[in-house]
Motif scaffolding. Structure first.
Motif, mmCIF file in Angstrom:
data_model
loop_
_atom_site.group_PDB
_atom_site.id
_atom_site.type_symbol
_atom_site.label_atom_id
_atom_site.label_comp_id
_atom_site.label_asym_id
_atom_site.label_seq_id
_atom_site.Cartn_x
_atom_site.Cartn_y
_atom_site.Cartn_z
ATOM 1 N N LEU A 1 -0.296 -11.784 23.394
ATOM 2 C CA LEU A 1 0.883 -12.311 24.089
ATOM 3 C C LEU A 1 0.871 -13.839 24.038
ATOM 4 O O LEU A 1 -0.182 -14.440 23.844
ATOM 5 C CB LEU A 1 0.884 -11.832 25.530
ATOM 6 C CG LEU A 1 1.020 -10.320 25.703
ATOM 7 C CD1 LEU A 1 0.665 -9.920 27.115
ATOM 8 C CD2 LEU A 1 2.415 -9.865 25.353
ATOM 9 N N PRO A 2 2.020 -14.483 24.231
ATOM 10 C CA PRO A 2 2.053 -15.947 24.239
ATOM 11 C C PRO A 2 1.073 -16.496 25.274
ATOM 12 O O PRO A 2 0.997 -15.993 26.404
ATOM 13 C CB PRO A 2 3.499 -16.272 24.623
ATOM 14 C CG PRO A 2 4.278 -15.079 24.162
ATOM 15 C CD PRO A 2 3.363 -13.904 24.378
ATOM 16 N N PRO A 3 0.320 -17.524 24.904
ATOM 17 C CA PRO A 3 -0.733 -18.042 25.793
ATOM 18 C C PRO A 3 -0.248 -18.511 27.156
ATOM 19 O O PRO A 3 -0.975 -18.429 28.124
ATOM 20 C CB PRO A 3 -1.350 -19.195 25.005
ATOM 21 C CG PRO A 3 -0.556 -19.362 23.775
ATOM 22 C CD PRO A 3 0.405 -18.234 23.665
ATOM 23 N N GLY A 4 0.954 -19.003 27.294
ATOM 24 C CA GLY A 4 1.444 -19.470 28.591
ATOM 25 C C GLY A 4 1.685 -18.348 29.589
ATOM 26 O O GLY A 4 1.786 -18.582 30.782
ATOM 27 N N TRP A 5 1.780 -17.114 29.110
ATOM 28 C CA TRP A 5 2.056 -15.980 29.986
ATOM 29 C C TRP A 5 0.791 -15.375 30.572
ATOM 30 O O TRP A 5 0.815 -14.809 31.655
ATOM 31 C CB TRP A 5 2.797 -14.890 29.231
ATOM 32 C CG TRP A 5 4.170 -15.267 28.788
ATOM 33 C CD1 TRP A 5 4.839 -16.437 29.029
ATOM 34 C CD2 TRP A 5 5.036 -14.464 28.012
ATOM 35 N NE1 TRP A 5 6.071 -16.401 28.449
ATOM 36 C CE2 TRP A 5 6.225 -15.192 27.808
ATOM 37 C CE3 TRP A 5 4.931 -13.200 27.458
ATOM 38 C CZ2 TRP A 5 7.288 -14.686 27.093
ATOM 39 C CZ3 TRP A 5 6.007 -12.705 26.738
ATOM 40 C CH2 TRP A 5 7.163 -13.444 26.562
ATOM 41 N N ARG B 1 14.155 -6.956 42.169
ATOM 42 C CA ARG B 1 13.511 -7.003 40.856
ATOM 43 C C ARG B 1 12.235 -7.825 40.959
ATOM 44 O O ARG B 1 12.179 -8.819 41.689
ATOM 45 C CB ARG B 1 14.439 -7.636 39.827
ATOM 46 C CG ARG B 1 15.697 -6.840 39.597
ATOM 47 C CD ARG B 1 16.563 -7.478 38.530
ATOM 48 N NE ARG B 1 17.127 -8.738 38.987
ATOM 49 C CZ ARG B 1 18.427 -8.936 39.207
ATOM 50 N NH1 ARG B 1 19.278 -7.968 39.018
ATOM 51 N NH2 ARG B 1 18.858 -10.104 39.613
ATOM 52 N N THR B 2 11.228 -7.425 40.204
ATOM 53 C CA THR B 2 9.962 -8.137 40.146
ATOM 54 C C THR B 2 9.726 -8.588 38.713
ATOM 55 O O THR B 2 9.752 -7.774 37.800
ATOM 56 C CB THR B 2 8.804 -7.231 40.603
ATOM 57 O OG1 THR B 2 9.085 -6.748 41.917
ATOM 58 C CG2 THR B 2 7.495 -7.987 40.622
ATOM 59 N N LEU B 3 9.531 -9.888 38.529
ATOM 60 C CA LEU B 3 9.241 -10.442 37.208
ATOM 61 C C LEU B 3 7.844 -11.042 37.239
ATOM 62 O O LEU B 3 7.544 -11.871 38.100
ATOM 63 C CB LEU B 3 10.243 -11.533 36.836
ATOM 64 C CG LEU B 3 11.642 -11.084 36.472
ATOM 65 C CD1 LEU B 3 12.424 -10.717 37.716
ATOM 66 C CD2 LEU B 3 12.334 -12.166 35.700
ATOM 67 N N TYR B 4 7.025 -10.622 36.309
ATOM 68 C CA TYR B 4 5.663 -11.142 36.198
ATOM 69 C C TYR B 4 5.692 -12.262 35.170
ATOM 70 O O TYR B 4 5.715 -12.021 33.967
ATOM 71 C CB TYR B 4 4.699 -10.026 35.811
ATOM 72 C CG TYR B 4 4.689 -8.913 36.821
ATOM 73 C CD1 TYR B 4 3.960 -9.039 37.997
ATOM 74 C CD2 TYR B 4 5.444 -7.766 36.637
ATOM 75 C CE1 TYR B 4 3.961 -8.042 38.952
ATOM 76 C CE2 TYR B 4 5.455 -6.753 37.584
ATOM 77 C CZ TYR B 4 4.713 -6.900 38.733
ATOM 78 O OH TYR B 4 4.725 -5.910 39.676
ATOM 79 N N LEU B 5 5.725 -13.506 35.647
ATOM 80 C CA LEU B 5 5.882 -14.659 34.770
ATOM 81 C C LEU B 5 4.567 -15.110 34.168
ATOM 82 O O LEU B 5 4.534 -15.599 33.041
ATOM 83 C CB LEU B 5 6.546 -15.803 35.532
ATOM 84 C CG LEU B 5 7.908 -15.445 36.155
ATOM 85 C CD1 LEU B 5 8.438 -16.610 36.970
ATOM 86 C CD2 LEU B 5 8.892 -15.012 35.094
ATOM 87 N N GLN B 6 3.497 -15.013 34.920
ATOM 88 C CA GLN B 6 2.144 -15.256 34.418
ATOM 89 C C GLN B 6 1.276 -14.150 34.981
ATOM 90 O O GLN B 6 1.276 -13.901 36.189
ATOM 91 C CB GLN B 6 1.613 -16.619 34.861
ATOM 92 C CG GLN B 6 2.305 -17.766 34.157
ATOM 93 C CD GLN B 6 1.697 -19.100 34.518
ATOM 94 O OE1 GLN B 6 1.509 -19.412 35.692
ATOM 95 N NE2 GLN B 6 1.392 -19.886 33.512
ATOM 96 N N PHE B 7 0.532 -13.477 34.117
ATOM 97 C CA PHE B 7 -0.195 -12.277 34.509
ATOM 98 C C PHE B 7 -1.460 -12.149 33.687
ATOM 99 O O PHE B 7 -1.654 -12.860 32.692
ATOM 100 C CB PHE B 7 0.696 -11.042 34.314
ATOM 101 C CG PHE B 7 1.364 -11.001 32.962
ATOM 102 C CD1 PHE B 7 0.732 -10.440 31.875
ATOM 103 C CD2 PHE B 7 2.611 -11.567 32.786
ATOM 104 C CE1 PHE B 7 1.340 -10.429 30.628
ATOM 105 C CE2 PHE B 7 3.231 -11.555 31.543
ATOM 106 C CZ PHE B 7 2.586 -10.987 30.455
#
Length: 70
Positions: A50-54, A36-42
């Motif tokens: 989108l939420p600013p931390g992301w 699985r690939t999760l893009y935590l900050q992109f």
């Protein structure tokens, strides 16, 4: 799950994936499903709100997590 965090450009994700698979094998574990690939900050268009931390502007700030079920 065995996982690794990759920080930086997506160009380095293939190397992180290979390193994770080598670690799984060296640990005597076996993959039990697809990685699985999760893009935590992109990077994303600001109009998506989108939420600013992301969302980041520089490729050096990207954070991708790879998870290999074992």
């Amino acid at each position: 799950v065995a996982s690794v965090l990759h920080r930086g450009s997506y160009r380095g994700v293939a190397a992180a994936r290979a390193a994770l698979l080598r670690w799984v094998e060296a640990s005597g574990l076996e993959p039990s499903g697809p990685m699985r690939t999760l893009y935590l900050q992109f990077g994303a268009d600001p109009s998506l709100r989108l939420p600013p931390g992301w969302v980041v502007e520089r490729s050096d700030d990207l954070v991708t997590e790879l998870q290999q079920p074992v």
